[in-house]
Scaffold this motif. Structure first.
Motif: not given
Length: 356
Positions: A152-155, A59-69, A157-163
């Protein structure tokens, strides 16, 4: 800094995260055969083997990727988030990797070992008493000080690539492919942000599988009440001592529609489950892993009664050493009115395990 300089740093940061993901590879899938459940195979994915010691590494990796991108995180900017501990440990680790300052806003009842670990990673811990909304405080500090709020609580399910992108569900199914019963009947996980259950439930539907998703929840937790009533306004009816799950309210990342069952577990049984995992696997895991074990047992008992065979997969969420001063301390348990022996004995009998 110029736009070109911003883009150079962004590329370097994304490359660092990609390198880390390649070095981390994947986590182990451990198989358990329990005497009381012939024809039912149990698997536990050891997310504690991540470099930061928990499922929240993903999750932490995904949150940083989401914030960066999304252009929300820039070179030299401070980072902040609200957490019960494990996510903050992982976020602090990634912040250090990228050369960024990090603040964690956490309940003051967080296990002391988690607080020490976060501080050892160079991050600041802001401990708040019961009744203070840690997420709101983190959001306010971000606005006042120009910090990037990872949220993390708000993002989740969006930050993680579920596909795909080696998310937790894709990884489980790839590892299960050569097992005797490769398509699980159930995948069991806890819910903190709700992001993990959302990812698993979505991916199973995406792959057109019959596997169902079960959320293991502390008794009286908000997710249990919310799932039954389909109410996003649901709140917990009782507190829990199991960190990381059992939220006081339903978080926005929890998707009711992709969860097939919620199994509630008493705190005493969750803690007994964590102790029993050490007997079964030879290493300690935290309380939420014990919650998952007990939920798996309840599902397996239902399968056994119906004469069903199949596999059940769950998660080992974080390292038990973080709870040496709490869940694994008999004095702490006694102080909280949690006699371990009766719950542990009953759980051993249900598993068909030999008493230690």
């Amino acid at each position: 800094m110029s736009a070109a300089g911003d883009r150079r740093w962004l590329k370097q940061a994304l490359a660092s995260l990609a390198q880390e993901a390649a070095r981390s590879a994947d986590t182990h899938l451990l198989r358990l055969e329990l005497p009381a459940f012939p024809g039912i195979d149990f698997y536990f994915k050891d997310e504690a083997s991540h470099p930061t010691g928990s499922l929240k590494h993903r999750l932490a990796r995904s949150l940083f990727l989401y914030a960066l991108c999304n252009g929300r995180l820039r070179e030299g900017q401070g980072v902040i988030d609200a957490s019960s501990g494990s996510t903050a440990i992982s976020e602090a680790w990634f912040a250090r990797l990228l050369g960024l300052r990090f603040q964690a806003v956490m309940p003051d009842c967080t296990a002391p070992a988690k607080v020490r670990l976060i501080r050892s990673l160079g991050a600041e811990c802001v401990l708040v008493p019961a009744g203070v909304d840690a997420s709101r405080l983190a959001r306010e500090r971000a606005a006042d000080d120009g910090l990037c709020y990872l949220d993390q609580f708000g993002l989740a399910e969006r930050a993680t690539d579920w596909r795909g992108n080696n998310n937790i569900a894709e990884s489980i199914l790839a590892q299960m492919a050569r097992e005797p019963q490769p398509e699980p009947v159930w995948i069991v996980c806890g819910a903190g942000t709700g992001g993990t259950s959302a990812t698993i439930g979505r991916y199973l539907r995406y792959r057109q599988l019959d596997t169902r998703t079960c959320v293991a929840e502390p008794a009286g937790g908000a997710f249990a009440h919310g799932w039954r009533t389909r109410s996003a306004a649901a709140v917990a009816s009782q507190p829990t001592l199991i960190e990381g799950i059992g939220r006081p309210r339903v978080e926005p990342g929890f998707l009711f529609e992709v969860v097939d069952a919620v199994q509630e577990v008493d705190d005493a049984d969750s803690i007994a489950g964590a102790w029993l995992l050490e007997e079964l696997l030879g290493r300690r895991y935290g309380g939420s892993s014990g919650t998952n074990l007990v939920a798996c047992l309840a599902l397996a008992e239902g399968m056994r009664e119906r004469g069903e065979r199949g596999s059940i997969v769950s998660l080992l969420c974080d390292r038990g050493e973080r709870y040496a001063e709490t869940l694994f301390d008999p004095i702490w348990l006694q102080a909280h009115g949690l006699p371990l022996a009766p719950a542990l004995h009953a759980l051993r009998e249900r598993l068909g395990a030999t008493p230690a």
